[in-house]
Design an enzyme around this catalytic site. Structure first.
Site, PDB file in Angstrom:
ATOM      1  N   ASN A  17      36.545  28.077  33.272  1.00  0.00           N
ATOM      2  CA  ASN A  17      36.684  27.012  35.373  1.00  0.00           C
ATOM      3  C   ASN A  17      36.929  27.565  36.110  1.00  0.00           C
ATOM      4  O   ASN A  17      37.447  27.435  37.518  1.00  0.00           O
ATOM      5  CB  ASN A  17      38.613  26.925  35.165  1.00  0.00           C
ATOM      6  CG  ASN A  17      39.298  27.857  34.961  1.00  0.00           C
ATOM      7  OD1 ASN A  17      38.244  29.514  34.619  1.00  0.00           O
ATOM      8  ND2 ASN A  17      40.071  28.957  34.657  1.00  0.00           N
TER       9      ASN A  17
ATOM     10  N   TYR B 210      41.953  41.843  33.258  1.00  0.00           N
ATOM     11  CA  TYR B 210      42.575  40.417  32.054  1.00  0.00           C
ATOM     12  C   TYR B 210      43.979  41.707  31.358  1.00  0.00           C
ATOM     13  O   TYR B 210      44.603  40.825  30.458  1.00  0.00           O
ATOM     14  CB  TYR B 210      42.105  39.124  32.034  1.00  0.00           C
ATOM     15  CG  TYR B 210      41.030  38.781  32.231  1.00  0.00           C
ATOM     16  CD1 TYR B 210      42.196  38.007  32.813  1.00  0.00           C
ATOM     17  CD2 TYR B 210      39.751  38.705  32.131  1.00  0.00           C
ATOM     18  CE1 TYR B 210      41.251  36.916  34.090  1.00  0.00           C
ATOM     19  CE2 TYR B 210      39.392  37.214  32.847  1.00  0.00           C
ATOM     20  CZ  TYR B 210      39.629  36.118  34.025  1.00  0.00           C
ATOM     21  OH  TYR B 210      39.370  36.026  34.429  1.00  0.00           O
TER      22      TYR B 210
ATOM     23  N   GLU C 221      42.784  44.396  41.991  1.00  0.00           N
ATOM     24  CA  GLU C 221      40.978  43.890  41.163  1.00  0.00           C
ATOM     25  C   GLU C 221      40.122  44.342  41.971  1.00  0.00           C
ATOM     26  O   GLU C 221      39.085  44.504  41.688  1.00  0.00           O
ATOM     27  CB  GLU C 221      41.515  42.703  41.083  1.00  0.00           C
ATOM     28  CG  GLU C 221      42.346  42.237  39.987  1.00  0.00           C
ATOM     29  CD  GLU C 221      42.546  41.073  40.246  1.00  0.00           C
ATOM     30  OE1 GLU C 221      41.965  39.551  40.473  1.00  0.00           O
ATOM     31  OE2 GLU C 221      43.640  40.470  39.100  1.00  0.00           O
TER      32      GLU C 221
ATOM     33  N   LYS D  38      32.941  32.529  38.114  1.00  0.00           N
ATOM     34  CA  LYS D  38      32.385  33.500  36.470  1.00  0.00           C
ATOM     35  C   LYS D  38      31.694  33.106  36.015  1.00  0.00           C
ATOM     36  O   LYS D  38      30.731  32.048  36.802  1.00  0.00           O
ATOM     37  CB  LYS D  38      34.296  32.784  35.684  1.00  0.00           C
ATOM     38  CG  LYS D  38      34.717  33.008  36.314  1.00  0.00           C
ATOM     39  CD  LYS D  38      36.109  32.238  35.761  1.00  0.00           C
ATOM     40  CE  LYS D  38      38.094  32.682  35.627  1.00  0.00           C
ATOM     41  NZ  LYS D  38      38.634  32.501  34.630  1.00  0.00           N
TER      42      LYS D  38
ATOM     43  N   HIS E 263      38.097  32.841  39.577  1.00  0.00           N
ATOM     44  CA  HIS E 263      39.110  33.378  39.306  1.00  0.00           C
ATOM     45  C   HIS E 263      39.655  33.896  40.913  1.00  0.00           C
ATOM     46  O   HIS E 263      38.379  34.412  41.658  1.00  0.00           O
ATOM     47  CB  HIS E 263      38.363  35.044  38.474  1.00  0.00           C
ATOM     48  CG  HIS E 263      39.822  36.024  38.973  1.00  0.00           C
ATOM     49  ND1 HIS E 263      40.733  35.735  38.470  1.00  0.00           N
ATOM     50  CD2 HIS E 263      40.643  36.959  39.960  1.00  0.00           C
ATOM     51  CE1 HIS E 263      41.523  37.416  38.404  1.00  0.00           C
ATOM     52  NE2 HIS E 263      40.835  37.279  38.970  1.00  0.00           N
TER      53      HIS E 263
HETATM   54  P1  GTP Z   1      42.540  33.281  36.650  1.00  0.00           P
HETATM   55  O1  GTP Z   1      42.126  33.388  38.273  1.00  0.00           O
HETATM   56  O2  GTP Z   1      41.155  33.374  36.489  1.00  0.00           O
HETATM   57  O3  GTP Z   1      42.836  34.551  36.111  1.00  0.00           O
HETATM   58  O4  GTP Z   1      43.594  32.167  36.691  1.00  0.00           O
HETATM   59  P2  GTP Z   1      44.644  32.126  36.957  1.00  0.00           P
HETATM   60  O5  GTP Z   1      45.572  33.091  37.214  1.00  0.00           O
HETATM   61  O6  GTP Z   1      44.171  31.030  36.983  1.00  0.00           O
HETATM   62  O7  GTP Z   1      45.008  31.746  35.379  1.00  0.00           O
HETATM   63  P3  GTP Z   1      45.932  33.041  34.299  1.00  0.00           P
HETATM   64  O8  GTP Z   1      45.588  34.651  34.778  1.00  0.00           O
HETATM   65  O9  GTP Z   1      47.069  32.389  33.595  1.00  0.00           O
HETATM   66  O10 GTP Z   1      44.494  33.034  33.550  1.00  0.00           O
HETATM   67  C1  GTP Z   1      43.522  34.119  33.444  1.00  0.00           C
HETATM   68  C2  GTP Z   1      42.293  33.093  32.662  1.00  0.00           C
HETATM   69  O11 GTP Z   1      42.448  33.060  31.030  1.00  0.00           O
HETATM   70  C3  GTP Z   1      42.411  31.651  33.012  1.00  0.00           C
HETATM   71  O12 GTP Z   1      41.320  31.449  34.259  1.00  0.00           O
HETATM   72  C4  GTP Z   1      41.589  30.291  32.317  1.00  0.00           C
HETATM   73  O13 GTP Z   1      40.253  30.726  31.842  1.00  0.00           O
HETATM   74  C5  GTP Z   1      41.809  31.857  30.833  1.00  0.00           C
HETATM   75  N1  GTP Z   1      42.601  30.995  29.792  1.00  0.00           N
HETATM   76  C6  GTP Z   1      44.174  30.731  30.108  1.00  0.00           C
HETATM   77  N2  GTP Z   1      44.976  29.947  28.965  1.00  0.00           N
HETATM   78  C7  GTP Z   1      43.794  29.803  28.847  1.00  0.00           C
HETATM   79  C8  GTP Z   1      43.553  28.880  27.231  1.00  0.00           C
HETATM   80  O14 GTP Z   1      44.517  29.055  26.664  1.00  0.00           O
HETATM   81  N3  GTP Z   1      42.455  29.468  26.562  1.00  0.00           N
HETATM   82  C9  GTP Z   1      41.446  29.981  26.794  1.00  0.00           C
HETATM   83  N4  GTP Z   1      39.610  29.897  26.062  1.00  0.00           N
HETATM   84  N5  GTP Z   1      41.292  30.563  28.253  1.00  0.00           N
HETATM   85  C10 GTP Z   1      42.336  30.289  28.671  1.00  0.00           C
HETATM   86 MG    MG Z   2      45.369  34.972  37.086  1.00  0.00          MG
END
Ligand code: GTP
Ligand code: MG
Length: 148
Positions: free
Chosen positions: A112, A49, A126, A9, A115
């Site tokens: 974080n 997303y 994707e 990211k 992805h």
């Molecule tokens: P990805 O690999 O990025 O898809 O992450 P993930 O699969 O571990 O998590 P998820 O798909 O549930 O969420 C997608 C992304 O949204 C996460 O990687 C975070 O960066 C972001 N995200 C999730 N929860 C929050 C939140 O409460 N606040 C913010 N700002 N971002 C969030």
């Molecule tokens: Mg995800």
């Protein structure tokens, strides 16, 4: 062989973590099948997303992921989808185990670092969103007989 979509990211690119992250997957034994540094458009971000459209942080998520270049990759290997997610660690870096990418390099959930696709269906979707078929290479590597 199974493929997954992984992406450093904008925070990971800015913090010079591209090489470190590529290194981890290479040394694990996975094979790089495609990679590019790119700027994500709003349209691609909203599509990628899409599952989070109704979440309160969706706007923040789209503006963050489009805030600078990302390093998009396709990796190949046995069980690579699940194993890459394990190597990434939990979504919230504060809950991610030490030794995982998010556990070692992140602090906040919104930044974080990486992805990764969470299922075979999202990997296929994707990869198709980010790469042309021509840009995903099929080749053999001499180390594979020492890995499998
Ligand atoms: P990805 O690999 O990025 O898809 O992450 P993930 O699969 O571990 O998590 P998820 O798909 O549930 O969420 C997608 C992304 O949204 C996460 O990687 C975070 O960066 C972001 N995200 C999730 N929860 C929050 C939140 O409460 N606040 C913010 N700002 N971002 C969030
Ligand atoms: Mg995800």
């Amino acid at each position: 062989m199974e493929k997954t979509f992984l992406m450093v990211k904008p925070d990971g690119v800015q913090r010079n973590l591209v090489g470190e992250i590529v290194n981890r997957f290479e040394r694990k034994g996975f094979k790089l099948a495609g990679a590019k540094l790119m700027q994500i458009t709003d349209e691609l971000a909203e599509n990628h997303y899409g599952e989070h459209k109704e979440r309160p942080f969706f706007g923040e998520l789209v503006s963050f992921i489009t805030s600078g270049p990302v390093f998009a990759m396709v990796w190949e290997g046995e069980n690579v989808i699940t194993t890459a997610r394990d190597m990434m660690g939990k979504t919230n870096p504060l809950e991610a185990a030490a030794g995982t990418i998010r556990g070692d390099y992140g602090i906040t959930v919104g930044k974080n670092v990486i992805h990764g696709s969470d299922s075979p269906e999202s990997a296929e979707r994707e990869i198709g969103l980010f790469f042309n078929e021509n840009d995903i290479l099929s080749y053999s590597k001499q180390d594979s007989e020492w890995i499998y």
